[in-house]
Design a protein around this motif. Sequence first.
Motif, PDB file in Angstrom:
ATOM      1  N   HIS A 234      12.765  71.656  49.600  1.00 28.12           N
ATOM      2  CA  HIS A 234      12.745  70.742  50.748  1.00 28.12           C
ATOM      3  C   HIS A 234      11.312  70.330  51.043  1.00 28.12           C
ATOM      4  CE1 HIS A 234      11.655  74.618  52.424  1.00 28.12           C
ATOM      5  NE2 HIS A 234      11.052  73.958  53.406  1.00 28.12           N
TER       6      HIS A 234
ATOM      7  N   ASP B 235       9.138  69.734  54.702  1.00 25.64           N
ATOM      8  CA  ASP B 235       9.374  70.286  56.033  1.00 25.64           C
ATOM      9  C   ASP B 235       9.892  69.226  57.017  1.00 25.64           C
ATOM     10  OD1 ASP B 235       8.717  72.896  55.398  1.00 25.64           O
ATOM     11  OD2 ASP B 235       6.581  72.595  55.778  1.00 25.64           O
TER      12      ASP B 235
ATOM     13  N   HIS C 173       8.836  71.724  48.445  1.00 26.85           N
ATOM     14  CA  HIS C 173       8.502  73.102  48.081  1.00 26.85           C
ATOM     15  C   HIS C 173       9.746  73.969  48.231  1.00 26.85           C
ATOM     16  CE1 HIS C 173       7.787  72.639  52.411  1.00 26.85           C
ATOM     17  NE2 HIS C 173       8.158  73.908  52.532  1.00 26.85           N
TER      18      HIS C 173
ATOM     19  N   ARG D 264       2.635  79.342  59.968  1.00 29.02           N
ATOM     20  CA  ARG D 264       2.514  77.932  59.595  1.00 29.02           C
ATOM     21  C   ARG D 264       2.101  77.077  60.783  1.00 29.02           C
ATOM     22  NH1 ARG D 264       7.878  74.713  58.139  1.00 29.02           N
ATOM     23  NH2 ARG D 264       7.706  74.176  60.343  1.00 29.02           N
TER      24      ARG D 264
HETATM   25 FE   FE2 Z   1       9.194  74.691  54.236  1.00 29.73          FE
END
Ligand code: FE2
Length: 329
Positions: A130, A132, A280, A297
């Motif tokens: 996917h 993000d 990723h 993140r």
């Molecule tokens: Fe991700």
Amino acid sequence: MNMPLPHAPLQRLNEQLSAAQHAAPHIQIAPQSAHIGALISGVNLQQALSPAEVHTVRSALLRWKVVFFRGQHLSHEQQIAFSRQFGELTPGHPVFGHVDGYPELYSIAKHRKANRHSGQAEQRPWTGWHADVTAAHNPPAASILRGVTIPPYGGDTQWTNLAAAYEALSKPLQSFLQSLRGQHHFSAPQGATASQEYLELVRNNTLISEHPLITVHPETGENVLYISPGFLKFIVGLNTRESRALLELLWEHAVNSEFTVRFKWEPGSLAFWDNRSTAHVAPQDIFALDFERQLYRTTLVGEVPVGADGRASTAIQGDPVLASHNAAY
Ligand SMILES: [Fe+2]
């Protein structure tokens, strides 16, 4: 809108990176594969970067799509401060929230809420891949992920270069895809068994957007095969059979190892990827191992994508992902 460039974008990106490195010669950039990934060294991310350093990191990111750093043991505050040098930050996660006291930080733990479903209906080569939050009208421009607790083996992350994947398609297929758009949904995987908490979070924060299948990257001018397998549900206007067959062809193509790089994490590693030109996959092997894994993140606010045909994405459900206005750091 930035217009697509008539000359080879890669050549221009190489020239921009060379010029940037000239102004910051203490920074080393080591490519990690033919199409994607570069390891950056010679810079301390705990401190504010000079304008030349910011420009060099940004130029390397645009050229190589994901850049890696090692030995950077940042605090939460330092990760947020580093990220802010490249743009405004989004809230941690539009569906799953943020780390207590850090509105811009999302915890990527082994057993996080986003993983509280199981039993996927089918495992395919692209399962789990996917970009993000592409179900949002303006998906994040970039993501910055910091490794803190890392297993001794397992738990690698892979990225693929969706601009290189586009370039490798035949011209007739490229032209056809430029006329198409896809609908991206934030929802539990089909066939999955999910907890009530997971289902409620997703139901109360539903995100649905329609994006072009081929976008024009707003900074590099590259055409991008914008097909986030985890979120893209169908191609608008095609019948079910056509949509599924075409998406499977494109997804299989996009995750071909030729376009990918694989990163082995260490504590203090940091990966910074362009979320507009990559997809990723989170590692699945950690669930077979008895090790903890903890990363954090941040994401940079993104633009509304624009297609190669000049048409912008449209929002169907949910709010745009705006900047977090916490100014504590
Ligand atoms: Fe991700």
